[in-house]
Write an enzyme that holds these catalytic residues in place. Structure first.
Site, mmCIF file in Angstrom:
data_model
loop_
_atom_site.group_PDB
_atom_site.id
_atom_site.type_symbol
_atom_site.label_atom_id
_atom_site.label_comp_id
_atom_site.label_asym_id
_atom_site.label_seq_id
_atom_site.Cartn_x
_atom_site.Cartn_y
_atom_site.Cartn_z
ATOM 1 N N ASP A 1 0.864 -1.181 0.000
ATOM 2 C CA ASP A 1 0.000 0.000 0.000
ATOM 3 C C ASP A 1 0.899 1.229 0.000
ATOM 4 O O ASP A 1 2.004 1.201 0.545
ATOM 5 C CB ASP A 1 -0.888 -0.010 1.264
ATOM 6 N N CYS B 1 -20.067 2.426 -0.908
ATOM 7 C CA CYS B 1 -20.320 1.802 -2.212
ATOM 8 C C CYS B 1 -21.571 2.323 -2.899
ATOM 9 O O CYS B 1 -21.480 2.874 -3.995
ATOM 10 C CB CYS B 1 -20.408 0.295 -2.043
HETATM 11 C C1 UDX Z 1 -22.656 -3.102 -0.937
HETATM 12 C C2 UDX Z 1 -23.112 -4.320 -1.759
HETATM 13 O O1 UDX Z 1 -24.188 -4.989 -1.086
HETATM 14 C C3 UDX Z 1 -21.944 -5.250 -2.003
HETATM 15 O O2 UDX Z 1 -22.369 -6.345 -2.818
HETATM 16 C C4 UDX Z 1 -20.876 -4.427 -2.717
HETATM 17 O O3 UDX Z 1 -19.885 -5.110 -3.269
HETATM 18 C C5 UDX Z 1 -20.421 -3.306 -1.802
HETATM 19 O O4 UDX Z 1 -21.556 -2.472 -1.565
HETATM 20 P P1 UDX Z 1 -22.243 -2.541 1.617
HETATM 21 O O5 UDX Z 1 -21.882 -1.164 1.178
HETATM 22 O O6 UDX Z 1 -21.383 -3.220 2.618
HETATM 23 O O7 UDX Z 1 -22.311 -3.536 0.370
HETATM 24 O O8 UDX Z 1 -23.718 -2.408 2.230
HETATM 25 P P2 UDX Z 1 -25.120 -3.134 2.077
HETATM 26 O O9 UDX Z 1 -25.267 -4.226 3.051
HETATM 27 O O10 UDX Z 1 -25.400 -3.468 0.668
HETATM 28 O O11 UDX Z 1 -26.085 -1.931 2.563
HETATM 29 C C6 UDX Z 1 -26.021 -0.645 1.950
HETATM 30 C C7 UDX Z 1 -26.887 0.365 2.653
HETATM 31 O O12 UDX Z 1 -28.253 0.143 2.393
HETATM 32 C C8 UDX Z 1 -26.762 0.444 4.170
HETATM 33 O O13 UDX Z 1 -26.712 1.805 4.547
HETATM 34 C C9 UDX Z 1 -28.051 -0.188 4.680
HETATM 35 O O14 UDX Z 1 -28.437 0.307 5.943
HETATM 36 C C10 UDX Z 1 -29.007 0.221 3.586
HETATM 37 N N1 UDX Z 1 -30.163 -0.675 3.414
HETATM 38 C C11 UDX Z 1 -29.954 -1.979 3.055
HETATM 39 C C12 UDX Z 1 -31.449 -0.180 3.555
HETATM 40 O O15 UDX Z 1 -31.658 0.997 3.864
HETATM 41 N N2 UDX Z 1 -32.501 -1.022 3.328
HETATM 42 C C13 UDX Z 1 -32.326 -2.322 2.978
HETATM 43 O O16 UDX Z 1 -33.335 -3.002 2.784
HETATM 44 C C14 UDX Z 1 -31.016 -2.821 2.829
#
Ligand code: UDX
Length: 449
Positions: free
Chosen positions: A30, A279
């Site tokens: 890194d 993400c």
């Molecule tokens: C995401 C993708 O799911 C993953 O496949 C990718 O490679 C990276 O980005 P992540 O950012 O870890 O993963 O979060 P994720 O679990 O997908 O949730 C994203 C956001 O959506 C969170 O803030 C969560 O609170 C919100 N969320 C999720 C909702 O508001 N409602 C839901 O029903 C699901």
């Protein structure tokens, strides 16, 4: 196999550690020398379930090492994963300067042919540019570089489980030989030949992962298309919640019934404060930008983004309506991370709520099982408590911002005795409205009466 991972951020660390756990020999590097020194000393820069134990065991087995010397790391393996950051620019466009920098490093430091794999989330066509940069900067015209795209679908909080039990492994390649090498890398996962750190070797039966070989452009598109669709799904559920409030229906009942249709599916229909994290917001923006750049109208994604931003406004409207005056009130914010099981606060709806409350003159007392340190760096004026009951003491209201299991299990009878006023505004629909009212609380949530 010998594998090099460039970039020891979240994706790089999970990828490197899991590949080492699966039996490969991994060297990670890194540009951030401090981070490498911390990792070399056995430290852990991020919180992610199971990651610390995997790093410890693979380090002990001599299968993972860290070096600040990118040249050495590049020369150690024939296979290089690029896991550097691709943050959003002001315009929403992904900033690819770190990828460009790494491409030049690989081109100039390599002494033998390499398979260079994009793991970072990048817009479609980055692979083409990556290959061009590798060829342009090499000083040895006989050296060949092959490029592959291998998007990650790792959710923070369950990233290790996602790595060992994926639904699909997508590899975008230009040559059959690259596809064969990628299959070799993932063979332990595909054939279940690894000791599962999540289930301690006793994995529940599940579907086998699909190994999908595509073009590089398709692989790049799959990542953005998947995340944007999930974001769209969340915003859809949130608009349904708004409708439920106006009409007098219950969003949980509606989305539950919708989700039972396998064409829709149950996941990502949870209404509330909306999505955050590093993400979804950035992938959505980058996808909209990419579509516009090639003349394709992706307005539905812009709408999803707009709906998501409005969640915070709607939450604060509920807070104002319930409290009448916000200024001077002592407010307990439960949850700072962008979702449960992570210490990540990047683009966290909770932090935006905290910011607005401070701007309005409230006294914020916050609790989170993992994210206090990160939140403190942004808002030092907030009072932080490990124990949520301490945050709730003398509070005029509890504002639930993250869906942590420990908040779901809170003893509200006990909390009610500590609070100045029995008022809960729940941004994640964690509790039964009926039960909260039985306990004597004024309770507001999204899309439920
Ligand atoms: C995401 C993708 O799911 C993953 O496949 C990718 O490679 C990276 O980005 P992540 O950012 O870890 O993963 O979060 P994720 O679990 O997908 O949730 C994203 C956001 O959506 C969170 O803030 C969560 O609170 C919100 N969320 C999720 C909702 O508001 N409602 C839901 O029903 C699901």
């Amino acid at each position: 196999m010998r594998i090099t991972v460039i970039g020891c951020g979240y994706v790089g660390l999970v990828t490197g550690a899991c590949l080492a756990e699966a039996g490969h020999h991994v060297v990670c590097t890194d540009i951030d020398g401090e981070r490498i020194a911390q990792l070399q000393a056995g430290g852990m820069p991020i919180f992610e379930l199971h990651l610390e134990e995997i790093l410890a065991s693979t380090r002990k087995a001599g299968r993972i090492s860290f070096t600040p010397d990118a040249g050495e790391a590049i020369r150690r393996s024939e296979t290089i994963f690029i896991c550097v950051g691709t943050p959003p620019r002001e315009s929403g466009e992904a900033d690819l300067s770190a990828i460009d920098h790494v491409a030049r490093q690989i081109a100039t430091e390599a002494r033998s042919p390499k398979l260079v794999i994009e793991k970072s989330t990048v817009p479609a066509r980055t692979g083409i540019e990556l290959r061009r940069a590798l060829t342009a900067y090499t000083r040895n015209a006989d050296l060949s570089f092959r490029v592959a795209s291998n998007p990650e679908f790792l959710r923070e909080g369950t990233a290790v489980e996602d790595f060992f039990h994926p639904d699909r492994i997508v590899v975008g390649v230009e040559e059959d030989s690259a596809a064969a090498e990628m299959r070799e890398i993932y063979r332990p996962i595909l054939e279940h030949r690894f000791h599962c750190p999540v289930h301690n070797g006793l994995c529940p039966p599940g579907k086998d992962a699909e190994f999908l070989v595509t073009t590089i452009n398709s692989a790049e598109l799959i990542k953005h298309a998947s995340n944007s669709f999930l974001a769209l799904k969340i915003s859809y559920a949130n608009v349904i919640a708004d409708l439920c409030e106006k009409i007098g229906a219950d969003v949980e009942q509606v989305t539950h019934a919708m989700g039972l249709d396998p064409r829709i599916g149950r996941q990502f229909l949870q209404a509330g404060l909306g999505f955050g994290g590093f993400c979804f917001p950035k992938d959505l923006q980058a996808f909209v930008y990419l579509a516009a750049a090639v003349g394709v109208d992706f307005d539905i994604l812009k709408a999803a983004e707009r709906v998501n931003k409005q969640r915070i406004d709607k939450f604060l409207e509920k807070v104002r309506k319930a409290l009448w005056v916000v200024k001077g009130k002592r407010l307990a914010v439960l949850g700072l991370a962008f979702k449960a099981n992570t210490d990540d606060t990047r683009f966290a709806p909770a932090l935006e709520v905290v910011k607005r409350l401070i701007d309005e003159g409230a006294h914020v007392h916050a609790s989170d099982p993992e994210a206090i340190l990160k939140a403190k760096a942004v808002f030092p004026q907030v009072h932080y408590y490990e124990d949520p009951y301490e945050a709730l003491r003398e509070a005029d209201a509890a504002l639930v911002c993250t869906e942590w299991e420990c908040f779901r299990k809170l003893d509200w009878e006990r909390a009610g005795k500590l609070m100045a006023r029995k008022l809960v505004i729940d941004g994640r629909n964690l509790y039964s409205p009926q039960r909260m009212r039985e306990l004597g609380f004024e309770y507001h949530s999204f899309g439920r009466e």
